[in-house]
Design a protein around this motif. Sequence first.
Motif, PDB file in Angstrom:
ATOM      1  N   LEU A  97      22.375  53.741  40.509  1.00  0.00           N
ATOM      2  CA  LEU A  97      23.671  54.407  40.676  1.00  0.00           C
ATOM      3  C   LEU A  97      24.823  53.618  40.045  1.00  0.00           C
ATOM      4  O   LEU A  97      25.849  54.201  39.711  1.00  0.00           O
ATOM      5  N   SER A  98      24.653  52.326  39.895  1.00  0.00           N
ATOM      6  CA  SER A  98      25.764  51.553  39.335  1.00  0.00           C
ATOM      7  C   SER A  98      25.631  51.344  37.825  1.00  0.00           C
ATOM      8  O   SER A  98      26.541  50.812  37.198  1.00  0.00           O
ATOM      9  N   HIS A  99      24.496  51.746  37.273  1.00  0.00           N
ATOM     10  CA  HIS A  99      24.306  51.595  35.828  1.00  0.00           C
ATOM     11  C   HIS A  99      24.232  52.969  35.157  1.00  0.00           C
ATOM     12  O   HIS A  99      23.387  53.223  34.297  1.00  0.00           O
ATOM     13  N   GLY A 100      25.139  53.845  35.588  1.00  0.00           N
ATOM     14  CA  GLY A 100      25.180  55.197  35.038  1.00  0.00           C
ATOM     15  C   GLY A 100      25.342  55.199  33.533  1.00  0.00           C
ATOM     16  O   GLY A 100      24.836  56.087  32.844  1.00  0.00           O
ATOM     17  N   GLY A 129      12.905  59.171  47.063  1.00  0.00           N
ATOM     18  CA  GLY A 129      12.085  58.033  47.482  1.00  0.00           C
ATOM     19  C   GLY A 129      12.791  56.704  47.262  1.00  0.00           C
ATOM     20  O   GLY A 129      12.577  55.736  47.983  1.00  0.00           O
ATOM     21  N   LEU A 130      13.674  56.690  46.255  1.00  0.00           N
ATOM     22  CA  LEU A 130      14.422  55.457  45.964  1.00  0.00           C
ATOM     23  C   LEU A 130      15.692  55.357  46.810  1.00  0.00           C
ATOM     24  O   LEU A 130      16.356  54.322  46.813  1.00  0.00           O
ATOM     25  N   GLY A 131      16.050  56.476  47.492  1.00  0.00           N
ATOM     26  CA  GLY A 131      17.237  56.429  48.353  1.00  0.00           C
ATOM     27  C   GLY A 131      18.413  57.233  47.848  1.00  0.00           C
ATOM     28  O   GLY A 131      19.540  57.050  48.304  1.00  0.00           O
ATOM     29  N   VAL A 132      18.168  58.155  46.876  1.00  0.00           N
ATOM     30  CA  VAL A 132      19.231  59.063  46.420  1.00  0.00           C
ATOM     31  C   VAL A 132      18.978  60.414  47.102  1.00  0.00           C
ATOM     32  O   VAL A 132      17.872  60.959  46.990  1.00  0.00           O
ATOM     33  N   LYS A 339      24.057  58.664  48.036  1.00  0.00           N
ATOM     34  CA  LYS A 339      23.033  57.865  48.708  1.00  0.00           C
ATOM     35  C   LYS A 339      22.476  58.606  49.923  1.00  0.00           C
ATOM     36  O   LYS A 339      23.246  59.214  50.684  1.00  0.00           O
ATOM     37  N   GLU A 340      21.180  58.522  50.064  1.00  0.00           N
ATOM     38  CA  GLU A 340      20.483  59.228  51.156  1.00  0.00           C
ATOM     39  C   GLU A 340      21.133  58.929  52.519  1.00  0.00           C
ATOM     40  O   GLU A 340      21.398  59.832  53.308  1.00  0.00           O
TER      41      GLU A 340
END
Length: 398
Positions: A97-100, A129-132, A339-340
């Motif tokens: 998410l921070s390396h868009g 699964g990664l939390g998005v 974020k999930e």
Amino acid sequence: MKKHHENPDSCTTCTSCVVHCPVTQAVREFRGPKLAGPAGERFRLLEDEYDAALQYCSNCKNCDISCPSQVPISTLNMKARAKYYKTHKQPFRDWILSHGEQMAKMASLTPGLANLGMNNFISRAVLKGLGVSDKAPLPEYASETFSKQFKRIKQKPSANKAIFYPGCFVNYNQPEVGLDVVAVLQANDFEVIVPEDLVCCSSPLVVNGYMDEAEANARKNIGILEKYVQMGYPIITACTSCGLMLKQEYQELFEIEGVEQVASRIYDIAEFLLELYDEGNLNTNFVKQNGKFMYHAPCHLRVQGIGKPSLELLRMLPGIEVIDADAGCCGISGNYGFKEDKYDIAMAIGSNLFETIKASGIKTVLSECGTCRQQIGHGAGVKTVHPISLVRAAYGNK
Ligand code: SF4
Ligand code: SF4
């Protein structure tokens, strides 16, 4: 522009920040900005501790807006988060998410495939699964970046030059906003320069604790923009989070030579056009349009302390009615609401705004921030547009 003290001791424990923190209103576990920010900072300075409640801060900056003592509460939180992740494992989700910008660069090679890849249920399941969150309103990639399209524009030459900093969202997701900025500046006799090699403003890096990379980006951008500022050119942004970074957050977070000089020449596009108006230089040859719109002021605009220049500008356009939603934060705060574990919080924060929009019956909402527009479209089921697109349409050249 608000100048912030670096010292958490300037906190007078008035609790104004707690009252104005949207996350505190939505999450019981979050102890609020006063405790997470200045009070927590005193403790962290002594104990090198990370307050677990800090994970809830979205960097929306409503605390900073409300603080009468100008304590840089959100910046203290972001610095503490970055320090914590120096010695603790961070979820891969936060890296994504921070390396868009890096993700978008890869996607821009094959945008059709990237969107197909992002929007099918298998990749959303992988991201989940990664939390998005699989419900999060992730933006689609454009078929061609703004930078590429800009190079093909045949501009009317002018002695007046303006630099445009497009930012990632405009460049990779909604290049039409950048094209509208260029058209509006051209209609006001400015020739637009978009420097090569500008990088992400760092906003998503800062909120996820990647402070070293954020500083490297800040240094690169300031190094590029400084040369143009010395030539006397203004620097225009069309995203309020990019604008806030360049104007204010770089100064709060990093020690970079020339940063204040650059900051003094950063303008939101509507802020810049209003200055032209005040000088008697705005082209007000507007054609009449029709329609009723609602306007949402992003938190990262409100903290800039420049009022609501888009709203003032929109109200000059003949034939359209614009109502200020004035209903608080939309909840998304950059990538917080993606974020999930934050999705429901973000939707709860935005609910007041969504209900205000729905109750109005208005079908198009205007806002300067790309992710606010994503969240509003998702939460209120309306079309969303950058205000500059209406200004361009008012010049009758679209
Ligand atoms: S930045 Fe926003 S979420 Fe964080 S403490 Fe301040 S008001 Fe609360
Ligand atoms: S608003 Fe400022 S002075 Fe008041 S409690 Fe919060 S940080 Fe302290």
